[in-house]
Design an enzyme around this catalytic site. Structure first.
Site, short mmCIF file in Angstrom:
data_model
loop_
_atom_site.label_atom_id
_atom_site.label_comp_id
_atom_site.label_asym_id
_atom_site.label_seq_id
_atom_site.Cartn_x
_atom_site.Cartn_y
_atom_site.Cartn_z
N SER A 127 0.90 -1.10 -0.06
CA SER A 127 0.17 -0.15 -0.02
C SER A 127 0.90 1.17 -0.14
CB SER A 127 -0.88 -0.04 1.22
OG SER A 127 -1.29 1.31 1.31
N TYR A 152 -1.58 -1.49 11.04
CA TYR A 152 -1.74 -2.10 9.76
C TYR A 152 -0.89 -1.68 8.61
CZ TYR A 152 -3.62 -1.16 5.05
OH TYR A 152 -3.86 -1.15 3.73
N LYS A 156 2.04 -3.93 6.53
CA LYS A 156 2.43 -3.86 5.05
C LYS A 156 4.08 -3.74 4.81
CE LYS A 156 -1.56 -4.06 3.25
NZ LYS A 156 -1.89 -5.31 2.74
N ARG A 305 -9.82 14.30 9.81
CA ARG A 305 -9.78 12.79 10.42
C ARG A 305 -8.45 12.66 10.91
NH1 ARG A 305 -11.21 7.78 6.68
NH2 ARG A 305 -9.51 8.47 5.72
N GLY A 307 -4.80 11.30 11.58
CA GLY A 307 -3.86 10.30 10.82
C GLY A 307 -3.97 10.35 9.22
N1 UFG Z 1 -12.64 10.68 3.34
C1 UFG Z 1 -13.78 11.81 4.01
N2 UFG Z 1 -14.99 11.26 4.22
C2 UFG Z 1 -15.12 10.02 4.53
C3 UFG Z 1 -14.16 8.94 4.31
C4 UFG Z 1 -12.95 9.49 3.67
O1 UFG Z 1 -13.73 13.02 3.63
O2 UFG Z 1 -16.23 9.46 4.92
C5 UFG Z 1 -11.53 11.34 3.04
C6 UFG Z 1 -10.45 11.11 3.77
O3 UFG Z 1 -10.19 12.27 4.75
C7 UFG Z 1 -9.13 11.22 2.79
C8 UFG Z 1 -9.87 10.50 1.67
O4 UFG Z 1 -11.42 10.73 1.86
O5 UFG Z 1 -8.85 12.51 2.65
C9 UFG Z 1 -9.57 9.01 1.21
O6 UFG Z 1 -9.85 8.32 2.42
P1 UFG Z 1 -10.11 6.70 2.38
O7 UFG Z 1 -10.19 6.50 3.84
O8 UFG Z 1 -11.04 6.34 1.32
O9 UFG Z 1 -8.75 6.58 2.13
P2 UFG Z 1 -7.25 6.76 2.46
O10 UFG Z 1 -6.50 7.48 1.79
O11 UFG Z 1 -7.43 7.32 4.11
O12 UFG Z 1 -6.77 5.24 2.83
C10 UFG Z 1 -5.84 4.62 2.04
C11 UFG Z 1 -6.26 3.09 2.11
C12 UFG Z 1 -5.73 2.45 3.24
C13 UFG Z 1 -4.41 2.98 3.67
C14 UFG Z 1 -4.50 4.57 3.96
C15 UFG Z 1 -2.92 5.11 4.34
O13 UFG Z 1 -7.55 2.79 1.71
O14 UFG Z 1 -5.64 1.03 3.09
O15 UFG Z 1 -4.77 4.85 2.35
O16 UFG Z 1 -2.90 6.19 3.89
F1 UFG Z 1 -4.04 2.63 4.85
#
Ligand code: UFG
Length: 348
Positions: A127, A152, A156, A305, A307
């Site tokens: 990832s 998690y 990875k 959010r 992290g």
């Molecule tokens: N987001 C929102 N609202 C939501 C959900 C997400 O605004 O309800 C935003 C998040 O803040 C982020 C973006 O949408 O800015 C993408 O979020 P996701 O949760 O879809 O994906 P992430 O980038 O957080 O997660 C991805 C992978 C994980 C990995 C992570 C590490 O899905 O497996 O990147 O950064 F661990």
């Protein structure tokens, strides 16, 4: 004779799409899944799409060595694509032992069974999380990994290192033992569904990820999407990600497996970014979803959010040139497929 690929976690979101593409490319596929984070919906969809009722399916937990060993005894596996792992960042912070045990032991068992049955090629699903909050964007495969901020993410990184070490220890499989070659694919943000709308993402409970939350809001399962943070140092204030279409992502696996099996690797262990190379903001994604599907989404801006990294996207040159692979579907097509899948689930 067709080469045989074991897809561990093959009934899940990415695994099911990869199974379809592998079969389409002429590989024999064996699927293993303990069904801990999915039901049979996607595997049934895979059978419908491929017209193959006879795909060998093992409902086993890869943490159970005996079960994995039995599978390897029953099939001459040429390559494994290992997806079987837990994947929720927040949950991993709350339950680190469970995450380390599941994600590490299952992978070690796959590697060990492979070794004990003469060795095979291994593709590990890694990832972009390994890059953390990178200083220079886009990230290349040479961009240094940063200390993981969740168990998690740590699993990875650890599994990448385990694969590298096992490959190096058995370099070229000269002794006829062990892993022969290894590839880690670092995914950016996989989204969307198969164009048939027969397989897609099936989150359990409230989705953590953006696109399933969007589609569930659009269908009325969730009241309102929260956009986490609109005060980031980006053009519209929301985070930037590299959203990779799930079918394009699946095709990258076929390219990587072929590279391994056709003896085209330049090193015994290789890493590739799998993304589009294009940053898209959360706000852009939400408005693109509305536009392409002709609907209005109920959303609000909410606090950041914890992290989340501000921005990450891939330099895809290596994958483009070495794998001969390129992301092809547009964000619009992908978001239309995600919506079609949600409607399919709702029977609409
Ligand atoms: N987001 C929102 N609202 C939501 C959900 C997400 O605004 O309800 C935003 C998040 O803040 C982020 C973006 O949408 O800015 C993408 O979020 P996701 O949760 O879809 O994906 P992430 O980038 O957080 O997660 C991805 C992978 C994980 C990995 C992570 C590490 O899905 O497996 O990147 O950064 F661990």
């Amino acid at each position: 004779m067709a080469k045989k690929v074991l897809v561990s976690g093959g009934a899940g979101y990415i695994g099911s799409h990869v199974t379809v593409e592998l079969i389409g490319a002429g590989y024999d596929v064996v699927v293993a899944d303990n069904m801990s984070n999915c039901d049979m919906t996607c595997f049934e969809g895979v059978k419908k799409i491929t017209g193959r009722e006879d795909i060998p399916f093992y409902q086993i937990d890869c943490c159970d060595y005996e079960a994995v060993d039995k599978l390897f005894a029953e099939h001459k596996i040429d390559a494994v694509i290992h997806f079987a792992a837990f994947k929720a960042v927040g949950e991993s912070v709350a339950k680190p032992i469970m995450y380390y045990r599941n994600n590490l032991v299952s992978f070690l068992n796959i590697l060990e069974a492979s070794k004990n049955h003469g060795g095979c090629n291994v593709l590990f699903s890694s990832s972009a999380t390994v890059y953390g909050e990178a200083e220079n964007l886009p990230v290349t495969e040479q961009t240094p990994r940063l200390p993981a901020t969740s168990p998690y993410g740590n699993t990875k990184q650890m599994c990448e290192d385990i694969l590298r070490d096992v490959v190096l220890a058995t370099a070229g499989g000269a002794d006829g033992q062990g892993v022969v070659k290894g590839i880690a694919l670092r995914y950016f943000n996989p989204i969307g569904a198969h164009p048939s709308a027969l397989i897609g993402e099936l989150p359990r409970g409230v989705p953590n990820n953006l696109v399933p939350f969007i589609t569930q809001t659009a269908i009325g399962k969730r009241e309102c999407l929260s956009i986490f943070g609109n005060d980031y140092p980006t053009e519209d204030g929301t985070c930037l990600r590299d959203y990779i279409d799930i079918v394009d992502l699946a095709k990258a696996h076929v390219a990587a497996v072929s590279r391994m099996l056709d003896g085209k690797m330049k090193q015994d262990y290789e890493i590739f970014n799998v993304g589009t190379g294009r940053p898209v903001s959360v706000y852009e994604l939400v408005t693109a979803f509305e536009k392409v599907n002709g609907l209005k989404l109920n959303y609000k801006f909410a606090p950041r959010r914890p992290g989340d990294v501000v921005a990450i996207w891939a330099d895809t040159k290596l994958a483009n040139e070495e794998l001969g692979w390129k992301a092809e579907r547009t964000v619009g097509e992908t978001l239309a497929s995600a919506w079609a899948w949600e409607r399919h689930l709702a029977g609409k």
